[in-house]
Design an enzyme around this catalytic site. Structure first.
Site, PDB file in Angstrom:
ATOM      1  CE1 TYR A  55      64.523   2.282  16.967  1.00  0.00           C
ATOM      2  CE2 TYR A  55      62.859   1.667  15.323  1.00  0.00           C
ATOM      3  CZ  TYR A  55      64.686   1.138  16.218  1.00  0.00           C
ATOM      4  OH  TYR A  55      65.525   1.196  15.601  1.00  0.00           O
ATOM      5  CG  ASP A  72      59.505   7.855  33.948  1.00  0.00           C
ATOM      6  OD1 ASP A  72      60.777   7.879  34.199  1.00  0.00           O
ATOM      7  OD2 ASP A  72      58.972   8.481  33.722  1.00  0.00           O
ATOM      8  CB  ILE A 150      46.671  19.735  23.977  1.00  0.00           C
ATOM      9  CG1 ILE A 150      46.871  21.048  22.966  1.00  0.00           C
ATOM     10  CG2 ILE A 150      45.331  19.716  23.352  1.00  0.00           C
ATOM     11  CD1 ILE A 150      46.709  21.957  21.904  1.00  0.00           C
ATOM     12  N   GLY A 356      61.970  -8.702  22.140  1.00  0.00           N
ATOM     13  CA  GLY A 356      61.920  -8.689  21.285  1.00  0.00           C
ATOM     14  C   GLY A 356      60.668  -9.145  20.679  1.00  0.00           C
ATOM     15  CB  CYS A 383      61.319 -13.039  26.622  1.00  0.00           C
ATOM     16  SG  CYS A 383      59.868 -12.599  26.052  1.00  0.00           S
ATOM     17  CG  MET A 386      63.946 -19.331  26.400  1.00  0.00           C
ATOM     18  SD  MET A 386      62.894 -19.929  25.896  1.00  0.00           S
ATOM     19  CE  MET A 386      62.553 -20.966  26.998  1.00  0.00           C
ATOM     20  CG  HIS A 509      60.868  -9.647  29.968  1.00  0.00           C
ATOM     21  ND1 HIS A 509      61.551  -9.675  28.874  1.00  0.00           N
ATOM     22  CD2 HIS A 509      59.955 -10.556  29.514  1.00  0.00           C
ATOM     23  CE1 HIS A 509      61.429  -9.049  27.507  1.00  0.00           C
ATOM     24  NE2 HIS A 509      60.209  -9.858  27.899  1.00  0.00           N
ATOM     25  CD  GLU A 511      64.088  -7.763  30.737  1.00  0.00           C
ATOM     26  OE1 GLU A 511      64.580  -8.655  31.389  1.00  0.00           O
ATOM     27  OE2 GLU A 511      63.573  -7.669  30.088  1.00  0.00           O
TER      28      GLU A 511
HETATM   29  N1  GLN Z   1      57.579 -11.975  20.332  1.00  0.00           N
HETATM   30  C1  GLN Z   1      57.592 -13.447  21.494  1.00  0.00           C
HETATM   31  C2  GLN Z   1      56.865 -13.714  22.138  1.00  0.00           C
HETATM   32  O1  GLN Z   1      55.296 -12.939  22.325  1.00  0.00           O
HETATM   33  C3  GLN Z   1      58.772 -12.976  22.372  1.00  0.00           C
HETATM   34  C4  GLN Z   1      58.355 -11.762  23.045  1.00  0.00           C
HETATM   35  C5  GLN Z   1      59.341 -11.020  24.034  1.00  0.00           C
HETATM   36  O2  GLN Z   1      60.833 -11.607  24.413  1.00  0.00           O
HETATM   37  N2  GLN Z   1      58.838 -10.154  24.591  1.00  0.00           N
HETATM   38  O3  GLN Z   1      56.886 -14.547  22.953  1.00  0.00           O
END
Ligand code: GLN
Length: 536
Positions: A55, A72, A150, A356, A383, A386, A509, A511
């Protein structure tokens, strides 16, 4: 050749696309035959963005070597198309940690440790490391935040010193600012830019180039005014009007003559003519209308699209390859748990569950995976996506809601996703993660192998938990296939379902390796299935 440095600072407000501007300029120089790399300096005190909430900071981007970095760096890699390494991103936290550790070791021999020169020297050392480790001829260095913060003062002071350290002919300062639009009089204002440049000057940096970002066309008289008041050459004021097409930015800057101007300033001649054919093709395609397909992206940070920056870009890249426009339906996983958002899931032609951490919303993501499995909707799990696909499948196999990942239920009787035995007992957050590139061997005859068309691939990881090998047989007997495995056979890297048009989950990942002109094969395969379901 002496390494050339281009420093990017931000003025007026943040979030005006300084990173994209730097990335696009990197591309201009690469197109002229130079090896280019980029570095981001983040003034916050955290040691890395790995533990920061998406966030606050958007996505955490992962490099080949496992560095957890600012998003970036994703722009840099996608635009410049080069692999960056861990020295390409550092924070105040890292700089201070290093200096304090040295002080404790007694390296400073009783001296008083000060921001100048100790902190600034450490900053300069880290900037110089980039060309040493990558061999790049041109290094772009972007400072996070805006001039006046700063936290960024030691960074700006280090940048100021760099000019006298390595020479005027080897350094360029680019200031990226914002021209606000006044509705009542319908005009753009340059005053905040003037103030910001004055502030930069007071620190001792006179910008060589000003990129003036705006949502409205910037007239020539305005550029003249900026040049006059900010004391830069007229040619060095680059108006950059907001474009809905991200990949158009390098073309806009090319047209403005930025590439040749910058080379001239550091005494270089282009080694070759830039070839924009592929980019122009890409941008032209984005501008065309294509049939739309809808992909539901089920995550817990969906209010902030930046949290899924690379996933969004990867979908875009694959969509361009397949001549479809991907409309993302942003769905909050916690809402699904409350029974909301299901109409959108029903409208979607495909479902994507990204990575996540933490338990909030995981049941909702699992319900989305179940929906995809039962209704045979194409599904791509990244990840965590899955892992939850595997948990849902195990729940079906055991006819029980108890199977889980031990991340969310430590005492589940069916820990289908778990820490590997050698990871247990390591409690330090961040210390146990599998990070960066790992090889994955594809199993012939699977959906994943078909997509990749390669026997072995390398993909980027960032996770702690793994598929529990004790459950492999039973899952397999019930129709799950492990289509990607680590070369030693110990780790499941890709799982997919038989008897389903496309239900694939990756422990890594993908992506992060998708590029505008090189879409990721799994995203392309996923969207092909989505397209089919949409009847296109
Ligand atoms: N939380 C899960 C793990 O630690 C998946 C991590 C993620 O999706 N990058 O394995």
């Amino acid at each position: 050749m002496t390494t050339k440095y281009i420093f990017f600072t931000g003025g007026v407000v943040s979030s005006v696309g300084k990173g994209v501007t730097a990335a696009a300029i990197g591309r201009l120089l690469k197109e002229r035959g130079f090896s280019v790399t980029a570095q981001k300096l983040d003034p916050y005190i955290n040691v890395d963005p790995g533990t920061m909430s998406p966030y606050q900071h958007g996505e955490v981007y992962v490099l080949d070597d496992g560095a957890e970095t600012d998003l970036d760096l994703g722009h840099y890699e996608r635009f410049i198309d080069t692999s960056l390494n861990k020295v390409c991103n550092f924070t105040s936290g890292q700089v201070y940690a290093e200096v304090i550790a040295k002080e404790r070791r007694g390296d400073y021999l009783g001296g008083t440790i000060q921001v100048i020169p100790h902190i600034t020297n450490e900053i300069k050392r880290r900037i110089l490391l980039v060309s040493k480790t990558t061999g790049a001829e041109i290094v772009l260095v972007e400072i996070g935040g805006t001039v006046g913060d700063i936290e960024s003062l030691p960074f700006l002071e280090a940048l100021r010193q760099m000019r006298s350290d390595i020479g005027r002919e080897n350094t360029i300062y680019i200031h990226v600012t914002w021209l606000p639009h006044i509705g009542a009089t319908d005009e753009l204002k340059t005053k905040p830019t003037q103030h910001s440049v004055a502030e930069l000057r007071s620190i001792g940096i006179s910008p060589d180039v000003i990129v003036a970002r705006s949502d409205y066309p910037v007239g020539e008289e305005l550029c003249d005014k900026i040049a006059l008041f900010c004391d830069v050459e007229k040619k060095a004021v680059i108006p950059m009007v907001t474009t809905p097409i991200l990949y158009e930015v390098p073309l806009i800057l090319e047209k403005a003559g930025v590439g040749d101007y910058l080379l001239k300033r550091v005494g270089l001649d282009a080694r070759r003519q830039p070839d924009w054919t592929a980019w122009e093709g890409l941008v032209e395609k984005v501008g065309q209308t294509h049939p739309k397909i809808k992909v539901a992206l089920v995550g817990k940070y969906v209010e902030l699209h930046d949290a899924y920056m690379s996933v969004r870009e990867a979908l875009k890249h694959a969509g361009l390859e397949l001549d479809v426009e991907v409309e993302i339906l942003w769905i909050h996983s916690a809402e699904l748990e409350k029974g909301r958002g299901w109409e959108e899931i029903q409208q979607a032609d495909g479902i994507l569950v990204p990575g996540g951490f933490g338990s909030r919303g995981t049941e909702g993501k699992m319900q989305a995976a179940r929906y995809a499995r039962e209704k045979k909707v194409p599904y791509l799990g990244l990840c965590l996506g899955m892992q939850l696909m595997v948990v849902d499948f195990a729940r079906m196999v055991y006819k029980s809601e108890e199977p889980n990942s031990t991340e969310f239920d430590r005492s589940t009787p069916y820990p289908v996703i778990d820490l590997m035995p050698d990871q247990r007992g390591v409690v330090d957050m961040g210390g146990t993660m599998r990070l960066g590139l790992y090889p994955c061997v594809l199993q012939p005859g699977t959906v994943a192998a078909e997509a990749y068309q390669q026997p072995i691939v390398q993909e980027r990881h960032r996770h702690r938990f793994e598929l529990n090998n004790a459950y492999r047989d039973i899952l397999q007997e019930n129709g799950m296939r492990f289509s990607g495995i680590s070369p030693d056979g110990r780790l499941v890297e890709i799982a997919e379902l038989e008897n389903h048009p496309f239900m694939v989950g990756t422990q890594f990942h993908p992506e992060f390796l998708s590029r505008p002109n090189r879409p990721h094969p799994l995203f392309v395969a996923f969207l092909k299935a989505v397209k089919q379901r949409a009847g296109i």
